[in-house]
Design a protein around this motif. Sequence first.
Motif, short mmCIF file in Angstrom:
data_model
loop_
_atom_site.label_atom_id
_atom_site.label_comp_id
_atom_site.label_asym_id
_atom_site.label_seq_id
_atom_site.Cartn_x
_atom_site.Cartn_y
_atom_site.Cartn_z
N ALA A 192 3.98 5.63 -5.54
CA ALA A 192 3.95 5.64 -7.00
C ALA A 192 2.87 6.59 -7.51
O ALA A 192 3.07 7.31 -8.48
CB ALA A 192 3.71 4.23 -7.54
N ALA A 193 1.73 6.60 -6.84
CA ALA A 193 0.65 7.50 -7.26
C ALA A 193 1.06 8.95 -7.08
O ALA A 193 0.65 9.81 -7.86
CB ALA A 193 -0.62 7.20 -6.47
N GLY A 194 1.88 9.24 -6.08
CA GLY A 194 2.34 10.60 -5.86
C GLY A 194 3.29 11.08 -6.93
O GLY A 194 3.44 12.28 -7.15
N ARG A 195 3.94 10.18 -7.64
CA ARG A 195 4.87 10.56 -8.71
C ARG A 195 4.16 10.76 -10.03
O ARG A 195 4.73 11.30 -10.96
CB ARG A 195 5.95 9.48 -8.87
N ARG A 196 2.94 10.30 -10.14
CA ARG A 196 2.20 10.44 -11.40
C ARG A 196 1.47 11.77 -11.41
O ARG A 196 0.93 12.19 -10.40
CB ARG A 196 1.18 9.31 -11.54
N PRO A 197 1.39 12.41 -12.57
CA PRO A 197 0.61 13.65 -12.62
C PRO A 197 -0.87 13.34 -12.50
O PRO A 197 -1.34 12.30 -12.94
CB PRO A 197 0.93 14.22 -14.01
N ALA A 198 -1.59 14.23 -11.88
CA ALA A 198 -3.03 14.06 -11.74
C ALA A 198 -3.70 14.39 -13.07
O ALA A 198 -3.55 15.49 -13.59
CB ALA A 198 -3.56 14.96 -10.63
N LEU A 199 -4.42 13.45 -13.61
CA LEU A 199 -5.12 13.67 -14.88
C LEU A 199 -6.55 14.08 -14.56
O LEU A 199 -7.22 13.50 -13.73
CB LEU A 199 -5.11 12.39 -15.72
N THR A 233 0.83 -1.20 0.00
CA THR A 233 0.00 0.00 0.00
C THR A 233 0.86 1.25 0.00
O THR A 233 0.60 2.20 -0.75
CB THR A 233 -0.93 0.01 1.24
N VAL A 234 1.91 1.26 0.82
CA VAL A 234 2.82 2.40 0.86
C VAL A 234 3.48 2.59 -0.51
O VAL A 234 3.57 3.72 -1.01
CB VAL A 234 3.88 2.21 1.96
N ASP A 235 3.92 1.49 -1.13
CA ASP A 235 4.53 1.59 -2.46
C ASP A 235 3.57 2.16 -3.48
O ASP A 235 3.94 2.99 -4.32
CB ASP A 235 5.03 0.22 -2.92
N ARG A 236 2.33 1.73 -3.44
CA ARG A 236 1.34 2.23 -4.41
C ARG A 236 1.05 3.71 -4.18
O ARG A 236 0.88 4.47 -5.12
CB ARG A 236 0.06 1.42 -4.35
N LEU A 237 0.98 4.12 -2.91
CA LEU A 237 0.74 5.53 -2.62
C LEU A 237 1.92 6.38 -3.08
O LEU A 237 1.73 7.47 -3.63
CB LEU A 237 0.50 5.73 -1.12
N VAL A 272 17.54 -5.62 -7.09
CA VAL A 272 16.18 -5.97 -7.48
C VAL A 272 15.35 -5.96 -6.20
O VAL A 272 15.68 -6.62 -5.24
CB VAL A 272 16.13 -7.36 -8.14
N PRO A 273 14.24 -5.18 -6.15
CA PRO A 273 13.46 -5.10 -4.92
C PRO A 273 12.72 -6.41 -4.64
O PRO A 273 12.24 -7.06 -5.55
CB PRO A 273 12.47 -3.98 -5.20
N VAL A 274 12.70 -6.78 -3.37
CA VAL A 274 11.93 -7.93 -2.95
C VAL A 274 10.48 -7.48 -2.91
O VAL A 274 10.17 -6.45 -2.31
CB VAL A 274 12.38 -8.43 -1.57
#
Length: 141
Positions: free
Chosen positions: A10-17, A4-8, A134-136
């Motif tokens: 990653a979402a913070g690095r994407r521009p808001a469409l 969940t932390v990883d997804r949040l 390589v991330p686990v």
Amino acid sequence: RNRTVDRLRAAGRRPALVPVGATGADDQLEGDVLDRLARGGGVVAGGTGAGPDPESAVATGELRATLAEAIAAMPEPERIVILLAYQEELSQSEIAVRLGWPLGTVKTRTRRALARLREILTDELGPTAAVEPVPVPSGER
């Protein structure tokens, strides 16, 4: 939790469409909406890029082929663990439950599989290919 932390992150690095139709009332002119979005710095139609250049596409295709060959050459238990972790995005605990293996066995096989992939990629692509670890996947480390 880690997934969940990883997804949040990653979402913070994407521009808001922002879809144009959802930005204002139905009676607003489309030009007014676009002007307001431009002033606010919103991204409009950010996903409609031309895609990667041909050289990058070829390099990505070659890397995918190398990875597919490396994974196919792995012993069956290691291949299963890697595919469940990275294709189905299962944590090591979830893999252990699904396969009926002890968690320690899953961790060991994951570590061996990642080391084998790193070795193969170093041999195939040179030492710079395996510089970054390589991330686990998710959860347990």
